[in-house]
Design a protein around this motif. Structure first.
Motif, short mmCIF file in Angstrom:
data_model
loop_
_atom_site.label_atom_id
_atom_site.label_comp_id
_atom_site.label_asym_id
_atom_site.label_seq_id
_atom_site.Cartn_x
_atom_site.Cartn_y
_atom_site.Cartn_z
N MET A 1 8.76 46.38 17.46
CA MET A 1 7.95 46.39 18.66
C MET A 1 8.15 47.70 19.40
SD MET A 1 8.18 42.55 20.12
CE MET A 1 9.38 41.72 19.10
N LEU A 2 7.17 48.06 20.15
CA LEU A 2 7.26 49.30 20.91
C LEU A 2 8.16 49.09 22.12
CD1 LEU A 2 3.48 50.26 20.80
CD2 LEU A 2 5.32 51.16 19.37
N ALA A 3 9.19 49.92 22.23
CA ALA A 3 10.17 49.74 23.29
C ALA A 3 9.57 49.95 24.67
CB ALA A 3 11.34 50.69 23.07
N ASN A 4 8.63 50.87 24.82
CA ASN A 4 8.06 51.19 26.12
C ASN A 4 6.78 50.43 26.42
OD1 ASN A 4 10.14 53.00 26.51
ND2 ASN A 4 8.99 54.70 25.64
N MET A 5 6.38 49.53 25.55
CA MET A 5 5.14 48.80 25.74
C MET A 5 5.34 47.69 26.75
SD MET A 5 2.05 48.67 24.74
CE MET A 5 0.70 47.56 24.85
N GLU A 6 4.41 47.57 27.70
CA GLU A 6 4.46 46.50 28.69
C GLU A 6 3.46 45.42 28.30
OE1 GLU A 6 3.47 45.98 33.37
OE2 GLU A 6 4.38 47.85 32.73
N TYR A 7 3.93 44.19 28.19
CA TYR A 7 3.10 43.07 27.79
C TYR A 7 2.92 42.11 28.96
CZ TYR A 7 4.05 44.66 23.05
OH TYR A 7 4.14 45.41 21.91
N PRO A 8 1.83 41.34 28.97
CA PRO A 8 1.71 40.30 29.99
C PRO A 8 2.88 39.32 29.86
CG PRO A 8 -0.36 40.56 28.78
CD PRO A 8 0.69 41.37 28.06
N ALA A 9 3.43 38.88 30.99
CA ALA A 9 4.60 38.01 30.96
C ALA A 9 4.38 36.76 30.12
CB ALA A 9 4.98 37.63 32.39
N PRO A 13 5.42 39.31 23.05
CA PRO A 13 5.58 39.07 21.60
C PRO A 13 6.90 38.35 21.28
CG PRO A 13 4.78 41.27 22.00
CD PRO A 13 5.14 40.70 23.34
N ASN A 14 6.82 37.45 20.30
CA ASN A 14 8.00 36.72 19.86
C ASN A 14 8.23 36.89 18.36
OD1 ASN A 14 5.89 35.19 18.95
ND2 ASN A 14 6.38 33.38 20.14
N GLY A 15 7.63 37.94 17.82
CA GLY A 15 7.79 38.24 16.40
C GLY A 15 7.03 39.50 16.06
N SER A 16 6.94 39.77 14.76
CA SER A 16 6.18 40.94 14.32
C SER A 16 5.62 40.67 12.93
CB SER A 16 7.07 42.19 14.31
OG SER A 16 8.13 42.04 13.39
N ALA A 17 4.64 41.47 12.56
CA ALA A 17 4.01 41.34 11.24
C ALA A 17 3.87 42.72 10.62
CB ALA A 17 2.64 40.69 11.36
N GLN A 18 4.07 42.79 9.33
CA GLN A 18 3.96 44.05 8.60
C GLN A 18 2.61 44.10 7.90
OE1 GLN A 18 6.74 46.21 8.47
NE2 GLN A 18 5.52 47.77 7.46
N PHE A 22 2.61 49.73 8.59
CA PHE A 22 2.61 49.47 10.03
C PHE A 22 3.19 48.10 10.36
CE2 PHE A 22 -0.91 52.35 9.14
CZ PHE A 22 -0.57 53.41 9.97
N ARG A 23 3.94 48.05 11.45
CA ARG A 23 4.48 46.79 11.97
C ARG A 23 3.85 46.55 13.33
NH1 ARG A 23 8.00 43.14 10.87
NH2 ARG A 23 8.81 44.19 9.05
N PHE A 24 3.35 45.32 13.53
CA PHE A 24 2.65 44.95 14.76
C PHE A 24 3.38 43.83 15.48
CE2 PHE A 24 -0.49 46.56 11.80
CZ PHE A 24 -1.18 47.48 12.59
N PRO A 25 3.42 43.90 16.81
CA PRO A 25 3.99 42.78 17.57
C PRO A 25 3.06 41.57 17.48
CG PRO A 25 3.18 44.47 19.06
CD PRO A 25 3.00 44.99 17.67
N VAL A 26 3.64 40.37 17.45
CA VAL A 26 2.89 39.13 17.33
C VAL A 26 3.39 38.16 18.41
CG1 VAL A 26 2.45 37.12 15.86
CG2 VAL A 26 2.54 39.40 14.85
N VAL A 27 2.45 37.47 19.03
CA VAL A 27 2.81 36.39 19.95
C VAL A 27 2.16 35.11 19.44
CG1 VAL A 27 0.90 36.88 21.53
CG2 VAL A 27 2.86 35.62 22.35
N THR A 28 2.93 34.03 19.43
CA THR A 28 2.41 32.73 19.04
C THR A 28 2.08 31.95 20.30
OG1 THR A 28 3.76 32.76 17.05
CG2 THR A 28 2.90 30.63 17.74
N VAL A 29 0.84 31.52 20.42
CA VAL A 29 0.38 30.78 21.58
C VAL A 29 -0.07 29.40 21.12
CG1 VAL A 29 -1.31 30.73 23.46
CG2 VAL A 29 -0.40 32.91 22.69
#
Length: 104
Positions: A1-9, A13-18, A22-29
């Motif tokens: 995950m990007l260290a300086n990235m600000e996400y909505p509270a 993200p609670n995981g990542s995908a390759q 490239f690796r992308f942040p992932v949030v499960t809702v």
């Protein structure tokens, strides 16, 4: 995950995908399926979720979570519509006319 990235509270993200290199942040809702009255226009059978007791499409519920976290967001659907007649949504339900501006 990007260290300086600000996400909505509410969408942190609670995981990542390759994907390739490239690796992308992932949030499960988790969203609850709408059990109320059927909507008139579901854009060809899209699923409808229950967000705080209101029927809406999943992308709009996610938009609402971002707004609840202090972000600004808007949804405009133009797919399958004439360029001069996009769908707009303020309430989470589709409509054909542009929303009226709110005074500052």
């Amino acid at each position: 995950m990007l260290a300086n990235m600000e996400y909505p509270a509410l969408l942190t993200p609670n995981g990542s995908a390759q994907h390739g290199e490239f690796r992308f942040p992932v949030v499960t809702v988790s969203l609850k399926k709408w059990a109320g009255e059927t909507l008139g226009n579901t854009f060809g059978g899209k699923g409808v979720v229950d967000h705080e007791g209101e029927p809406m499409f999943a992308e709009l519920a996610i938009q609402r979570l971002a707004v609840a976290s202090g972000w600004n967001a808007r949804w405009v659907e133009t797919y399958g519509a004439k360029a001069a007649m996009p769908y707009f949504s303020k309430s989470g339900l589709p409509r054909r006319s542009a929303p009226k501006p709110t005074p500052p």
